[in-house]
Design a protein around this motif. Structure first.
Motif, PDB file in Angstrom:
ATOM      1  N   THR A 112       0.733  -1.262   0.092  1.00 42.49           N
ATOM      2  CA  THR A 112      -0.077  -0.118  -0.092  1.00 42.49           C
ATOM      3  C   THR A 112       0.725   1.143   0.002  1.00 42.49           C
ATOM      4  OG1 THR A 112      -0.224   0.183   2.486  1.00 42.49           O
ATOM      5  CG2 THR A 112      -1.846  -1.161   1.213  1.00 42.49           C
ATOM      6  N   SER A 113       0.182   2.263  -0.157  1.00 44.93           N
ATOM      7  CA  SER A 113       0.974   3.820  -0.412  1.00 44.93           C
ATOM      8  C   SER A 113       1.746   4.117   1.024  1.00 44.93           C
ATOM      9  CB  SER A 113       0.194   4.857  -0.887  1.00 44.93           C
ATOM     10  OG  SER A 113      -0.816   4.997  -0.228  1.00 44.93           O
ATOM     11  N   GLY A 114       1.038   3.459   2.178  1.00 42.05           N
ATOM     12  CA  GLY A 114       1.329   3.931   3.466  1.00 42.05           C
ATOM     13  C   GLY A 114       2.677   3.302   4.001  1.00 42.05           C
ATOM     14  N   ILE A 115       3.212   2.392   3.218  1.00 40.77           N
ATOM     15  CA  ILE A 115       4.441   1.365   3.721  1.00 40.77           C
ATOM     16  C   ILE A 115       5.628   2.484   3.777  1.00 40.77           C
ATOM     17  CG2 ILE A 115       6.003  -0.615   3.049  1.00 40.77           C
ATOM     18  CD1 ILE A 115       3.584  -1.842   1.915  1.00 40.77           C
ATOM     19  N   PRO A 116       6.493   2.495   4.715  1.00 41.80           N
ATOM     20  CA  PRO A 116       7.579   3.076   4.760  1.00 41.80           C
ATOM     21  C   PRO A 116       8.549   2.954   3.680  1.00 41.80           C
ATOM     22  CG  PRO A 116       7.405   2.293   6.965  1.00 41.80           C
ATOM     23  CD  PRO A 116       6.369   1.839   6.079  1.00 41.80           C
ATOM     24  N   LYS A 117       9.115   3.795   2.996  1.00 45.72           N
ATOM     25  CA  LYS A 117      10.240   3.852   1.773  1.00 45.72           C
ATOM     26  C   LYS A 117      11.194   2.613   1.696  1.00 45.72           C
ATOM     27  CE  LYS A 117      12.610   6.366  -1.505  1.00 45.72           C
ATOM     28  NZ  LYS A 117      13.639   5.446  -1.923  1.00 45.72           N
ATOM     29  N   LYS A 118      11.673   2.513   2.899  1.00 45.61           N
ATOM     30  CA  LYS A 118      12.853   1.656   3.120  1.00 45.61           C
ATOM     31  C   LYS A 118      12.260   0.199   2.918  1.00 45.61           C
ATOM     32  CE  LYS A 118      16.965   0.257   5.650  1.00 45.61           C
ATOM     33  NZ  LYS A 118      17.744   0.557   6.931  1.00 45.61           N
ATOM     34  N   LYS A 119      10.997  -0.038   3.720  1.00 48.91           N
ATOM     35  CA  LYS A 119      10.406  -1.487   3.694  1.00 48.91           C
ATOM     36  C   LYS A 119       9.948  -1.508   2.171  1.00 48.91           C
ATOM     37  CE  LYS A 119       7.036  -4.188   5.829  1.00 48.91           C
ATOM     38  NZ  LYS A 119       5.637  -4.267   6.900  1.00 48.91           N
ATOM     39  N   LYS A 120       9.285  -0.639   1.617  1.00 46.13           N
ATOM     40  CA  LYS A 120       8.750  -0.559   0.184  1.00 46.13           C
ATOM     41  C   LYS A 120       9.608  -1.105  -0.716  1.00 46.13           C
ATOM     42  CE  LYS A 120       5.738   1.890  -2.805  1.00 46.13           C
ATOM     43  NZ  LYS A 120       4.929   3.160  -3.041  1.00 46.13           N
ATOM     44  N   ASP A 121      11.071  -0.440  -0.638  1.00 47.89           N
ATOM     45  CA  ASP A 121      11.955  -0.633  -1.712  1.00 47.89           C
ATOM     46  C   ASP A 121      12.539  -2.246  -1.572  1.00 47.89           C
ATOM     47  OD1 ASP A 121      11.830   1.868  -2.526  1.00 47.89           O
ATOM     48  OD2 ASP A 121      13.540   2.452  -1.483  1.00 47.89           O
ATOM     49  N   SER A 122      12.518  -2.523  -0.269  1.00 48.65           N
ATOM     50  CA  SER A 122      12.967  -4.060  -0.238  1.00 48.65           C
ATOM     51  C   SER A 122      11.746  -4.901  -0.732  1.00 48.65           C
ATOM     52  CB  SER A 122      13.152  -4.370   1.326  1.00 48.65           C
ATOM     53  OG  SER A 122      13.426  -5.571   1.527  1.00 48.65           O
ATOM     54  N   LEU A 123      10.550  -4.446  -0.374  1.00 42.24           N
ATOM     55  CA  LEU A 123       9.414  -5.251  -1.123  1.00 42.24           C
ATOM     56  C   LEU A 123       9.198  -5.289  -2.478  1.00 42.24           C
ATOM     57  CD1 LEU A 123       6.817  -6.919  -0.537  1.00 42.24           C
ATOM     58  CD2 LEU A 123       5.551  -4.804  -0.183  1.00 42.24           C
ATOM     59  N   LEU A 124       9.370  -4.068  -3.140  1.00 42.99           N
ATOM     60  CA  LEU A 124       9.416  -4.078  -4.397  1.00 42.99           C
ATOM     61  C   LEU A 124      10.590  -5.065  -5.163  1.00 42.99           C
ATOM     62  CD1 LEU A 124       8.838  -0.207  -5.133  1.00 42.99           C
ATOM     63  CD2 LEU A 124       7.150  -2.427  -5.291  1.00 42.99           C
ATOM     64  N   ALA A 125      11.737  -4.977  -4.609  1.00 44.26           N
ATOM     65  CA  ALA A 125      12.466  -5.868  -5.164  1.00 44.26           C
ATOM     66  C   ALA A 125      12.619  -7.366  -5.153  1.00 44.26           C
ATOM     67  CB  ALA A 125      14.068  -5.713  -4.317  1.00 44.26           C
ATOM     68  N   SER A 126      11.900  -7.794  -3.688  1.00 42.63           N
ATOM     69  CA  SER A 126      11.289  -9.239  -3.686  1.00 42.63           C
ATOM     70  C   SER A 126      10.124  -9.529  -4.708  1.00 42.63           C
ATOM     71  CB  SER A 126      10.806  -9.303  -2.534  1.00 42.63           C
ATOM     72  OG  SER A 126      11.754  -9.016  -1.606  1.00 42.63           O
ATOM     73  N   ILE A 127       9.364  -8.798  -5.086  1.00 45.33           N
ATOM     74  CA  ILE A 127       8.188  -8.681  -6.163  1.00 45.33           C
ATOM     75  C   ILE A 127       8.905  -9.066  -7.450  1.00 45.33           C
ATOM     76  CG2 ILE A 127       6.188  -7.680  -7.201  1.00 45.33           C
ATOM     77  CD1 ILE A 127       5.476  -6.311  -4.626  1.00 45.33           C
ATOM     78  N   ASN A 128       9.959  -8.103  -7.656  1.00 48.31           N
ATOM     79  CA  ASN A 128      10.606  -8.046  -9.244  1.00 48.31           C
ATOM     80  C   ASN A 128      11.262  -9.419  -9.191  1.00 48.31           C
ATOM     81  OD1 ASN A 128      11.294  -7.335 -11.416  1.00 48.31           O
ATOM     82  ND2 ASN A 128      13.020  -5.921 -10.796  1.00 48.31           N
ATOM     83  N   GLU A 129      11.836 -10.107  -8.109  1.00 49.19           N
ATOM     84  CA  GLU A 129      12.665 -11.259  -8.558  1.00 49.19           C
ATOM     85  C   GLU A 129      11.777 -12.532  -8.165  1.00 49.19           C
ATOM     86  OE1 GLU A 129      15.720 -10.590  -5.188  1.00 49.19           O
ATOM     87  OE2 GLU A 129      16.381  -8.720  -6.318  1.00 49.19           O
ATOM     88  N   GLY A 130      10.832 -12.348  -7.968  1.00 54.36           N
ATOM     89  CA  GLY A 130       9.783 -13.508  -7.895  1.00 54.36           C
ATOM     90  C   GLY A 130       9.791 -14.118  -6.551  1.00 54.36           C
TER      91      GLY A 130
END
Length: 783
Positions: free
Chosen positions: A431-449
């Motif tokens: 969601t948009s409310g997730i802190p940036k640092k946590k969000k960046d890590s999550l986006l990387a995990s999604i991108n890597e499958g």
């Protein structure tokens, strides 16, 4: 012999090659060959050529059917409104503000009502409030003053009494136009000043002694003495001026109006051609209301017929495009689904199983799934979507679930994670409310499958969100999202080595009931599944309509339930007090209930709270720390608190039936008896009372939807933002389910005989369809 060009010969050779081994091909290949052949035939028909005919030395030109002249006519109708006589730059700007940009737009500027000028009365028969015509003679004219206001007045008589006519803000030169002792035909709305009957700003025209009307004598007069059209107001334009502009467009361009409905279809349904229909709608005269109704029906049928043709064609295109073929028989898929079913505390209903079968068949096909899953409140759509997600994950891909609010996304995430964690899968909330640092890590995990299922809000379509292998997208409460947002999710499919994109399967869910016939139109380009069975053991919710005098009784019911350990909602239409709207707001209601329900914890939630605040309130309510929750409609969808047994809805008359049904669905989710109290403040409106009585009588969402459609029209079910459909000029016609059904059946029958619109008769349909829909045909496939 050289009569045909090289390109055409090449296409003819290709056609012959396509069918050289047709009979031995499997069904899927045959379908692709037919589609490719249809494309070639279409190109051939639209290529002008010189071909030999029977007489030696003679030749004829083969044109692309009748599309040439039709195209030119359509172009004329698409010309800017400034080309209509009498429309200058100032008026053009006024019309543009009203959404009228072209000649066609002006023709579709349909009157909102009609004045019946054939109704004549004697002055002594006049009643306050009625609009009628009077034939009377002028006795006196003059200027009067009411305080600082100048008023031009005329007194007329017809031997049965006196009638005063008044004009405010008049121009002096008008005074000389009215002649004493002359007889006039007067039309206006009767009002009263004391015991004196009068008309304000009436229309007048000279009346000959032989009973015929003469010329107009002022700028508010009109030649018609039958039904006269009244249009939606255009700034300060007088109705006569609006009529002149519209009739000017009709007179100049009536020869360019093209009817797309085939003649045989029109005859079967008693339809007028569009030219006649427009003339009747804008200039009915003495032909009467029945004729106007017939004309409007013809215009509506034309629009619905073209809509159904367009959606059916788009549906064919969606099925032919390449997609991700997911096998439901893979060992990992079977294993995951079997493990999930064992963990569920209930058995799926027969309706859920049937819908799952349809979804799995779609996911296993070589083209993208585009399916709408309709299910009433509490019917179990979420678990069906979870099993669909497991099919994608078990086949080695990712799934995404998009919800309209953070509250709903968080709830989905918690429920799904509870099961997927035990299955060894990774589910994440974005969601948009997730802190940036946590969000960046999550986006990387999604991108890597590394993440199997992503649950989120609009954040899923934001820039930077890239999936490794997205094969399924589930959209909850589809009406909350725009077409372009769904299109963005489709772009996040699987990118192949050759650069092409395989779009993910799309499962769209809604708990907003839509009448079945309307569903077939609004979602004609989408397969539709319906869960029409509630889980066993689900208790019905009692619904009661209350008036303001019953408020204390409502509070007593809430108090009794709270004392038993249950929880309750109070829903208000506003967040804060409004000077313009005298409606209950959550702020003042919370303050009042804090006092009235001393000893109980009263909570507050609304859309203006920050995400973290809303989540904290809902967590407290679910945990039982809040007894009574005062809320706006933010809790309308997805909120699941089984211990809540009472809901009080303030100003229930302000909500649509579909929304009230959704709100009511927040109670009755547990084992206790539940009640929904509709506190209405209507002002003796029969329609309002009838609507609310429907909710008292049934919990069947589809029956409720059909009643809402009949009373209020289709506004609650469709908007171009949600559906991707073109804007309806006759949206009210969607409320006529009989007409809608007929249009759909005729469109389907036409396409069965000519599936690619290749015949000469279909050429006009094709041209009008392209002109009406423009790029919206492309948006329709998104759902």
């Amino acid at each position: 012999d050289g009569s045909f060009g090289t390109d055409i010969l090449s296409m003819l050779d290709k056609l012959q090659t396509l069918f050289s081994d047709f009979d031995s091909e499997p069904t899927g290949v045959k379908q692709k060959l037919v589609a490719e052949a249809a494309g070639l035939v279409g190109r051939l028909l639209n290529t002008p050529v010189v071909a030999p005919i029977s007489k030696p030395g003679a030749a004829c030109v083969i044109q692309p059917s009748a599309s040439g002249p039709v195209t030119e006519k359509i172009k004329e109708l698409k010309r800017g409104v400034q080309f209509v006589k009498g429309v200058g730059p100032r008026l053009e700007a006024v019309l543009n503000k009203k959404g009228i940009y072209t000649v066609e737009d002006l023709l579709y500027f349909i009157p909102i009502r009609y004045e019946d000028r054939s109704r004549r009365r004697k002055i002594r028969e006049l009643k306050k409030g009625e609009s009628v015509s009077v034939v009377a003679t002028i006795m006196a004219t003059g200027e009067s003053r009411y305080g600082r206001r100048r008023v031009f007045e005329i007194v007329v008589t017809d031997s049965t009494g006196l009638l005063k006519l008044k004009w405010f803000n008049f121009k002096t030169r008008y005074m000389s136009r009215f002649v004493k002792d002359k007889k006039y035909l007067i039309y206006g709305t009767v009002s009263a000043w004391g015991r004196q009957v009068e008309m304000i700003h009436p229309d007048l025209k000279l009346y000959d002694e032989d009973g015929t009307e003469d010329r107009s004598v002022n700028e508010t007069a009109d030649e018609s003495t039958g039904l006269l059209p009244v249009y939606s107001q255009l700034e300060r334009m007088h109705q006569l001026s609006i009529r002149k502009v519209v009739l000017g467009a009709l007179k100049t361009h009536s020869s360019n109006i093209v009817s797309a409905v085939p003649e045989a279809v029109a005859k079967r349904h008693g339809l007028l051609d569009l030219k006649s229909a427009f003339e009747l709608v804008h200039l009915p005269g003495a032909k009467g209301e029945a004729a106007v109704k017939s004309a409007k029906r013809s215009l509506a049928f034309d629009e619905l017929f073209l809509l159904e043709i367009g959606l059916a064609l788009k549906r064919q295109g969606v099925k032919r495009s390449a997609g991700i073929e997911l096998s439901c028989g893979l060992p990992r898929v079977v294993e995951l689904e079997s493990a999930l079913r064992k963990k569920l505390p209930f058995k799926l209903t027969a309706s859920q199983e049937s819908v799952l079968k349809e979804i799995k068949a779609d996911m296993g096909a070589p083209h993208p799934m585009n399916r709408l899953l309709q299910g009433d409140v509490g019917s179990g759509k979420t678990v069906v979507s979870l099993i669909a997600a497991l099919v994608a994950v078990g086949a080695g891909y990712q799934a995404a679930i998009m919800a309209p609010t953070e509250i709903l996304a968080e709830q989905h995430s918690l429920v799904i994670k509870e099961y997927t964690d035990s299955l060894g899968l990774k589910t994440a909330l974005l969601t948009s409310g997730i802190p940036k640092k946590k969000k960046d890590s999550l986006l990387a995990s999604i991108n890597e499958g590394e993440v199997d299922i992503v649950v989120g809000t609009h954040a899923l379509i934001q820039k930077g969100v890239e999936f490794d292998s997205l094969a399924l997208v589930v959209i909850d409460e589809q009406h909350r999202f725009g077409v372009m947002q769904r299109a963005e999710l489709k772009k996040k499919g699987i990118k192949q080595a050759n650069g092409t994109l395989l779009p993910p399967d799309m499962l769209i869910m809604t708990a907003t009931p839509i009448p079945r016939t309307l569903t077939m139109t609004l979602f004609s380009d989408i397969e539709v599944s319906i869960i029409d069975e509630l889980p066993p053991g689900r208790l019905p919710v009692t619904t009661k309509i209350l008036r303001e005098k019953d408020r204390e009784r409502a509070y007593d019911i809430i108090r009794e339930n709270l004392k038993k350990g249950s929880q309750a909602y109070v829903v208000c239409p506003l967040v804060e007090e409004s000077e313009e709207l005298q409606l209950a707001d959550v702020m003042r209601t919370k303050e009042r209930l804090d006092v009235l329900f001393g000893g109980f914890n009263v909570g507050l939630i609304h859309g203006r709270l920050k995400s973290a605040e809303k989540e904290a309130v809902m967590a407290s309510f679910k945990a039982g720390r809040i007894d009574l929750l005062v809320s706006t409609t933010v809790i309308e969808v997805g909120v699941d608190v089984p211990n809540a047994t009472v809901m009080l809805i303030e100003h229930a008359e302000r909500f649509g039936l579909a929304q009230l049904h959704q709100l009511r669905g927040r109670v009755g989710r547990g084992s206790g008896k539940s009640i929904c109290l509709l506190l209405a403040q209507w002002t003796n409106s029969e329609d309002t009372y009838r609507r609310l009585k429907v909710l008292e009588a049934t919990e069947d969402g589809f029956k409720i939807a059909e009643e809402d459609l009949a009373i209020r029209g289709p506004g609650d079910f469709i908007g171009t933002r949600q559906s991707g459909l073109p804007e309806f000029r006759f949206s009210a016609s969607l409320g006529d389910l009989g007409l809608l059904k007929s249009a759909r059946e005729e469109a389907v029958a036409h396409l069965e005989t000519d599936p690619f619109l290749l015949s000469a008769q279909s050429a006009t349909i094709k041209e009008v369809l392209k002109a009406r829909w423009k790029e919206r045909l492309e948006l329709a496939e998104i759902g």
